[in-house]
Design an enzyme around this catalytic site. Sequence first.
Site, short mmCIF file in Angstrom:
data_model
loop_
_atom_site.label_atom_id
_atom_site.label_comp_id
_atom_site.label_asym_id
_atom_site.label_seq_id
_atom_site.Cartn_x
_atom_site.Cartn_y
_atom_site.Cartn_z
N ASP A 205 0.84 -1.20 0.00
CA ASP A 205 0.00 0.00 0.00
C ASP A 205 0.87 1.25 0.00
OD1 ASP A 205 1.07 0.21 2.54
OD2 ASP A 205 -0.84 0.34 3.58
N ASP A 207 1.46 4.64 2.32
CA ASP A 207 1.15 5.24 3.62
C ASP A 207 1.54 6.71 3.59
OD1 ASP A 207 0.51 2.65 5.11
OD2 ASP A 207 2.54 2.24 4.39
N ASP A 304 -3.29 4.55 2.70
CA ASP A 304 -3.61 4.96 4.06
C ASP A 304 -3.24 6.42 4.24
OD1 ASP A 304 -4.51 2.46 4.87
OD2 ASP A 304 -2.55 1.84 5.65
N1 CTP Z 1 0.75 1.10 11.40
C1 CTP Z 1 0.17 1.63 12.51
N2 CTP Z 1 -1.17 1.49 12.73
C2 CTP Z 1 -1.94 0.85 11.83
C3 CTP Z 1 -1.38 0.31 10.68
C4 CTP Z 1 -0.01 0.45 10.49
O1 CTP Z 1 0.86 2.23 13.31
N3 CTP Z 1 -3.26 0.73 12.07
C5 CTP Z 1 2.18 1.25 11.20
C6 CTP Z 1 2.89 -0.09 11.19
O2 CTP Z 1 3.44 -0.36 12.44
C7 CTP Z 1 3.94 0.10 10.15
C8 CTP Z 1 3.50 1.27 9.30
O3 CTP Z 1 2.38 1.84 9.95
O4 CTP Z 1 5.13 0.44 10.79
C9 CTP Z 1 3.16 0.87 7.91
O5 CTP Z 1 2.27 -0.22 7.93
P1 CTP Z 1 2.01 -1.14 6.69
O6 CTP Z 1 1.54 -0.33 5.55
O7 CTP Z 1 1.10 -2.21 7.14
O8 CTP Z 1 3.41 -1.84 6.42
P2 CTP Z 1 4.68 -1.42 5.56
O9 CTP Z 1 5.84 -1.51 6.46
O10 CTP Z 1 4.45 -0.11 4.90
O11 CTP Z 1 4.80 -2.58 4.51
P3 CTP Z 1 4.09 -2.68 3.08
O12 CTP Z 1 5.16 -2.33 2.10
O13 CTP Z 1 3.67 -4.10 2.96
O14 CTP Z 1 2.94 -1.74 3.03
MN MN Z 2 2.67 0.23 3.81
MN MN Z 3 -0.48 0.83 5.56
#
Ligand code: CTP
Ligand code: MN
Ligand code: MN
Length: 380
Positions: A205, A207, A304
């Site tokens: 995703d 962020d 997000d």
């Molecule tokens: N996070 C958070 N609260 C949430 C979702 C996520 O604090 N409700 C934090 C997670 O701890 C993470 C960061 O936001 O450190 C990003 O989360 P995520 O998108 O799930 O993971 P990524 O590390 O970005 O991996 P990916 O490349 O798969 O998206």
């Molecule tokens: Mn992510």
């Molecule tokens: Mn995320």
Amino acid sequence: KAACASLTPDYMVPVYACQRRTPLQHPNRLFTDALEILSENAEFFESEGRSLAFYKASSVMKALPIRLTSTVDLCGLPCIGEHSQRVIKEILEDGVSSEVEGVLQSERYQAMKVLTSIFGVGVKTADRWYREGIRNFGDILSSGQKLTKEQEAGVKYFKDLSSPVTEEEANSITDTVRKAVASIDTRAKVTITGGFRRGKQRGHDVDLLITHPEEGKEAGLLAQIITILDSQGLLLYYKTKENTYTAPREPPVKPHSTLDRFERCFSVFKLSLPPFRGSQEPVSLSTPLDKTCIATDWKAVRVDLVVSPCSQYAYALLGWTGSQHFERELRRFAGSEKQMALNSHALYDRKQNEFLSASTEEEIFAHLGLPFIPPHERNA
Ligand code: CTP
Ligand code: MN
Ligand code: MN
Ligand code: MN
């Protein structure tokens, strides 16, 4: 243990992941991939302790500068339990672990892997579906499951959401959001966090963390951003959550709570893809995604959006950059080693009975007495 006593390891690996530099690329992928499959499988059985133990072992190996060639190299390394050692030993000897192969072949792992990959489906739901006989994506549709709005979006855009988001796609979406934000308030700031900030070239995703240099001015921004993006037809799905964090007057009760309370939006974006891919005249991915762009193709991407007041921005940035394990270890280190409570909003010192403010990530590491680890080395 006896064999270890005489050995001085060439490298030292600290116990907490937040004390280590963990790059994206490392020479022990063969072992860490295997350990992470066991970790994931344990998670599918809701064995959190076992899942964490395998993950911790994997995370230590990710910080090793050299490729492991013998179990003797494991001497002095923390967090690598007996079970993990056995797995590593087998891979050293046979090239694969029979336990990992067994997991990969198992109906349960395969089904849970697919089901939990759907947006809106966690381990609990996937487990319930599995017990009802659902094994794959098609089974969900034919079983006539009642789905949440989120799961409906997850099912509808399953194919797109299963394909990784590239850095270019993430940058394109970031640009689009930046333009929307700038049209509301030029001083508001959008920062890419998550895996892309850690240097990953692919992610599940995008962020984005939004803030405003003037405290309080961030309130109400998200609703306006959503209105703009929605009017541009860019939101295939979204769900917002209000900010539920009020500046605490009392010490945080749950120091290990992983959920933050920022205002946020979980969405599925409609990303226009350049119409003439592969032609001599490449269309830039940063082409504005408004109606002037004749898009012939698009892709659904999970995005997000999180909004933080500037007083909490450094904590929000640290908390949303990850990795998830790095964050978990930061909180564990703060609690167990420093008698502090850390979350994505603040750091509380239980000895001094005060909140420690910070305007940069560097200051937070300094408060914790940790050497600064840059985002690219937080891939724990
Ligand atoms: N996070 C958070 N609260 C949430 C979702 C996520 O604090 N409700 C934090 C997670 O701890 C993470 C960061 O936001 O450190 C990003 O989360 P995520 O998108 O799930 O993971 P990524 O590390 O970005 O991996 P990916 O490349 O798969 O998206
Ligand atoms: Mn992510
Ligand atoms: Mn995320
Ligand atoms: Mn990069």
